[in-house]
Scaffold this active site. Structure first.
Site, short mmCIF file in Angstrom:
data_model
loop_
_atom_site.label_atom_id
_atom_site.label_comp_id
_atom_site.label_asym_id
_atom_site.label_seq_id
_atom_site.Cartn_x
_atom_site.Cartn_y
_atom_site.Cartn_z
N SER A 157 0.83 -1.20 0.00
CA SER A 157 0.00 0.00 0.00
C SER A 157 0.87 1.26 0.00
CB SER A 157 -0.88 0.04 1.25
OG SER A 157 -1.66 -1.12 1.32
N1 SAH Z 1 1.07 -5.99 3.70
C1 SAH Z 1 1.69 -6.27 2.43
C2 SAH Z 1 0.73 -5.96 1.31
C3 SAH Z 1 0.60 -7.08 0.34
S1 SAH Z 1 -0.78 -6.97 -0.75
C4 SAH Z 1 3.03 -5.57 2.30
O1 SAH Z 1 3.35 -4.74 3.17
O2 SAH Z 1 3.77 -5.85 1.37
C5 SAH Z 1 -1.91 -8.12 -0.01
C6 SAH Z 1 -1.40 -9.51 0.18
O3 SAH Z 1 -2.49 -10.29 0.68
C7 SAH Z 1 -0.91 -10.20 -1.07
O4 SAH Z 1 0.43 -10.59 -0.87
C8 SAH Z 1 -1.82 -11.43 -1.20
O5 SAH Z 1 -1.17 -12.58 -1.69
C9 SAH Z 1 -2.27 -11.62 0.22
N2 SAH Z 1 -3.50 -12.38 0.43
C10 SAH Z 1 -4.66 -12.37 -0.26
N3 SAH Z 1 -5.55 -13.23 0.27
C11 SAH Z 1 -4.94 -13.81 1.35
C12 SAH Z 1 -5.34 -14.78 2.33
N4 SAH Z 1 -6.53 -15.36 2.35
N5 SAH Z 1 -4.43 -15.12 3.29
C13 SAH Z 1 -3.20 -14.57 3.32
N6 SAH Z 1 -2.77 -13.65 2.42
C14 SAH Z 1 -3.63 -13.27 1.45
#
Ligand code: SAH
Length: 208
Positions: free
Chosen positions: A52
């Site tokens: 984000s």
């Molecule tokens: N907090 C992260 C943002 C990553 S974007 C950072 O700082 O880099 C959101 C993430 O959620 C993605 O990596 C995606 O693979 C993950 N995601 C989506 N659905 C999920 C689930 N059910 N359990 C765990 N991760 C999930």
């Protein structure tokens, strides 16, 4: 970044601002993107996922009201950047990421940077991580139709869950707080757009 993007837009918690100053955002992305890592926008981390924008990370972190004695669940750990910001503010961060390659890379980055209070696993974060529940805070970095019941069930008394909810096209940041002795209070905050939370209590696999 801290002055122009965060303080100017109302982020006030000095501990959150300090954590945002200290965690090197560029270390969590591909070298080719490192130059623009502190820009006012999300950053791609591969597999169609993004970190984000700095303001959103700071906003959600502040809303969680992290304290030094807290144990926090980070759902959708991705690059590990949000987990690192939280790790500066609480005792332990438990991170769940569904894409194994991202979990592995995040673990490598966090270890290289010396973070010792972050524990990661690959799995479906909509189900939480019951082994380490309850949590004082749960931060979800992907958007679902509603707060997963499993996550609400893993909130400690007084604990807060911060997560984007809504349709695939548009969402708002939801704050859910478990009252002492009982129910859950919820309120809706600012508009946002996140990648989908895919899993048993999120959107079905294949949703984009
Ligand atoms: N907090 C992260 C943002 C990553 S974007 C950072 O700082 O880099 C959101 C993430 O959620 C993605 O990596 C995606 O693979 C993950 N995601 C989506 N659905 C999920 C689930 N059910 N359990 C765990 N991760 C999930």
């Amino acid at each position: 970044m801290v002055r122009e993007q965060l303080e100017a837009r109302g982020i006030r918690d000095p501990r959150v601002l300090q954590a945002m100053r200290e965690v090197p955002r560029h270390a969590f992305v591909d070298e080719a993107l490192a130059g623009g890592a502190c820009g006012d926008h999300p950053l791609p981390i591969g597999f169609g996922q993004t970190i984000s924008q700095p303001f959103m990370v700071a906003f959600m972190t502040e809303l969680l009201r992290p304290r030094p004695d807290h144990r926090v669940l980070d759902v959708g750990t991705g690059s590990g950047y949000q987990a690192a910001v939280l790790a500066r503010l609480v005792r332990t961060v438990f991170g769940v990421e569904r894409i194994p390659e991202l979990t592995l890379r995040a673990q490598g980055t966090l270890t290289r940077l010396g973070f010792e209070n972050v524990v990661l696993m690959t799995g479906d974060g909509t189900l939480g991580w019951s082994r380490f529940a309850p949590f004082d805070g749960i931060l979800v970095a992907a958007a679902g139709p509603e707060a997963p019941a499993s996550l609400l069930a893993q909130l400690a008394e007084g604990g807060r869950l911060v997560m984007p909810t809504g349709t695939r096209a548009s969402q708002r940041i939801l704050l859910a707080e478990r009252r002492f002795g009982g129910g859950i209070d919820t309120s809706e905050g600012i508009a946002c757009t996140f990648v989908p939370l895919l899993g048993r209590e999120g959107w079905p696999e294949g949703t984009s």
